[in-house]
Design an enzyme around this catalytic site. Structure first.
Site, PDB file in Angstrom:
ATOM      1  N   GLY A 120      83.748 -50.404   9.161  1.00 40.16           N
ATOM      2  CA  GLY A 120      82.630 -49.711   8.521  1.00 40.16           C
ATOM      3  C   GLY A 120      82.390 -48.352   9.131  1.00 40.16           C
ATOM      4  N   ASN A 121      81.237 -47.793   8.841  1.00 37.29           N
ATOM      5  CA  ASN A 121      80.870 -46.486   9.381  1.00 37.29           C
ATOM      6  C   ASN A 121      79.366 -46.462   9.647  1.00 37.29           C
ATOM      7  OD1 ASN A 121      79.483 -45.402   6.862  1.00 37.29           O
ATOM      8  ND2 ASN A 121      81.549 -45.762   6.056  1.00 37.29           N
ATOM      9  N   ARG A 122      78.880 -45.331  10.136  1.00 35.95           N
ATOM     10  CA  ARG A 122      77.508 -45.241  10.622  1.00 35.95           C
ATOM     11  C   ARG A 122      76.491 -44.785   9.558  1.00 35.95           C
ATOM     12  NH1 ARG A 122      77.474 -45.361  16.234  1.00 35.95           N
ATOM     13  NH2 ARG A 122      79.507 -45.033  17.235  1.00 35.95           N
ATOM     14  N   SER A 123      76.898 -44.628   8.329  1.00 43.07           N
ATOM     15  CA  SER A 123      75.974 -44.095   7.327  1.00 43.07           C
ATOM     16  C   SER A 123      74.782 -45.028   7.120  1.00 43.07           C
ATOM     17  CB  SER A 123      76.698 -43.882   6.000  1.00 43.07           C
ATOM     18  OG  SER A 123      75.806 -43.406   5.026  1.00 43.07           O
TER      19      SER A 123
END
Length: 426
Positions: free
Chosen positions: A214-217
């Site tokens: 995933g990512n930090r958004s």
């Protein structure tokens, strides 16, 4: 103006009409007063059957007027509307919407609506059948045509065992609508009648039943874009990936998880059963890659052995696919999160993706993700000079994005402006 509450903030008239959702207006009132707004509550006689006058007076810090002939010397039926910076009716019943659309003035609230020269926001709440009735739909269309903001009701549990569309949106989200409208007294209605799609959040690509890439958004920028578009009159579909935020008031939310889920939902919303959306803004952080395979059981740590390599495959490029489709006058906006060579990488991405506008921002530790502020440079495919947006609230960046989108939208039923055409239809 100083008041008995000690506030000098914006003056808000909170109209409350007679529905079971009137109790939720107490929470909305609390949020308004605690954030420094000077609020005068104007309940209808029917509203007082649900929440009593002492409650409104205690929470607002002002006496509560309910009738035209109370304190006649102060002319409240004129002064309240004239002095207000915002009139917010929550809940707005079908009866109140009908009276407002017809210009009736048989109580203090409807008199106030006729004298108001400030922004007016209605937050309807009623049973689904009442909301969908042609008379109500016509009244809503009339009010919107006059410049009022009528927030779409939420879906969920209604009175009794009924469920459906017609629920009053969450008070916290209605507060955000009020704050957004008050922040720009000249809030344009340039998106009225338009349908837009916004993506938000960050996709997750499953490795096994427990883990994902995933990512930090956080979704904050996408939600700001959605709220701002709604406040400017648009009908908004928000495609949200893994966002821990309440649904914005009056906005249809489609929850997704992976990039493939996002692609399907965005492409469907961008085309839509009623025709193509006027604009699509891809603010979501979509994973570039996903695991080549999915393990049906949790990947175990083997004693004495290192982790097995994870093979990745490329995800579909949703932004490039949107831009390449035959789209007429649909305006497509992308976001580019860069850590270095921000402008150079942004220009290359704009050329590669084929979108109309690209919002380029620097990301990293303590930058952008999860923060309430943002800064960006917006690049345009039509050759317009870059638009620099200094660091500020994400709503401010959202407004600039919609300013640029609105300038590129074709007039309803007209030809689209140069640079917002996309490939020609076959």
């Amino acid at each position: 103006m100083s008041t008995s509450t000690g506030t000098t903030g914006p003056r808000v008239v909170l109209g409350v009409s007679g529905g079971i959702a009137a109790y939720k207006a107490c929470e909305l009132l609390r949020r308004l007063t605690e954030s420094g707004h000077d609020v005068r509550v104007v309940p209808t006689a029917e509203a007082l059957r649900f929440v009593g006058e002492p409650t409104w007076a205690a929470l607002s810090g002002h006496p509560v007027r309910t009738a035209v002939f109370e304190d006649v010397a102060e002319v409240p039926h004129v002064r309240l509307g004239q002095d207000a910076d915002l009139v917010l009716v929550a809940p707005a019943t079908a009866n109140t919407l009908a009276k407002a659309a017809a210009g009736l003035a048989d109580d203090l609230l409807t008199n106030t609506l006729l004298t108001a020269r400030c922004p007016v926001v209605f937050a309807p709440a009623m049973h689904t059948e009442m909301w969908e009735h042609p008379a109500t739909r016509a009244n809503v269309a009339t009010l919107r045509a006059r410049g009022a903001l009528v927030v779409e009701p939420a879906s969920g549990r209604l009175t009794g065992a009924d469920t459906g569309k017609g629920r009053l949106p969450d008070p916290a989200e209605l507060f955000e609508v009020a704050r957004r409208v008050l922040a720009r007294g000249d809030l344009p209605r340039d998106l009225a009648g338009r349908r837009v799609v916004v993506s938000a959040g960050g996709t997750r690509e499953a490795l096994d039943p427990v883990r994902f890439l995933g990512n930090r958004s956080s979704g904050l920028q996408g939600y700001a874009l959605a709220r701002t578009a709604a406040a400017r009159g648009a009908r908004v579909t928000l495609v949200a990936a893994n966002v821990a935020l309440p649904d914005p008031a009056g906005i249809g939310v489609v929850a997704v998880e992976s990039a493939e889920d996002m692609r399907k939902a965005v492409l469907e919303a961008a085309q839509g059963p009623g025709g193509a959306a006027d604009a699509v803004v891809m603010a979501a952080a979509v994973a570039d890659f996903r695991p080549a395979g999915y393990r049906n059981s949790k990947i175990k740590k083997e004693p004495g052995a290192g982790p097995a390599p994870i093979a990745l495959v490329q995800n579909p490029d949703i932004l490039a696919e949107l831009a390449a489709r035959p789209r007429g006058g649909q305006v497509v906006v992308g976001f580019a999160a860069e850590t270095d060579d921000v402008l150079a990488n942004g220009r290359a991405k704009l050329a590669r993706k084929g979108c109309d506008l690209l919002v380029v921002n620097r990301v990293g530790a303590d930058l952008t993700f999860g923060r309430p502020d943002n800064e960006a440079v917006i690049l345009a495919a039509d050759g317009a000079a870059p638009t620099e947006v200094p660091r500020g609230a994400k709503e401010a960046l959202a407004d600039v994005v919609w300013d640029l989108v609105a300038a590129r939208l074709a007039p309803p039923g007209g030809s689209c402006p140069e640079g917002a055409r996309g490939p020609a239809a076959p």
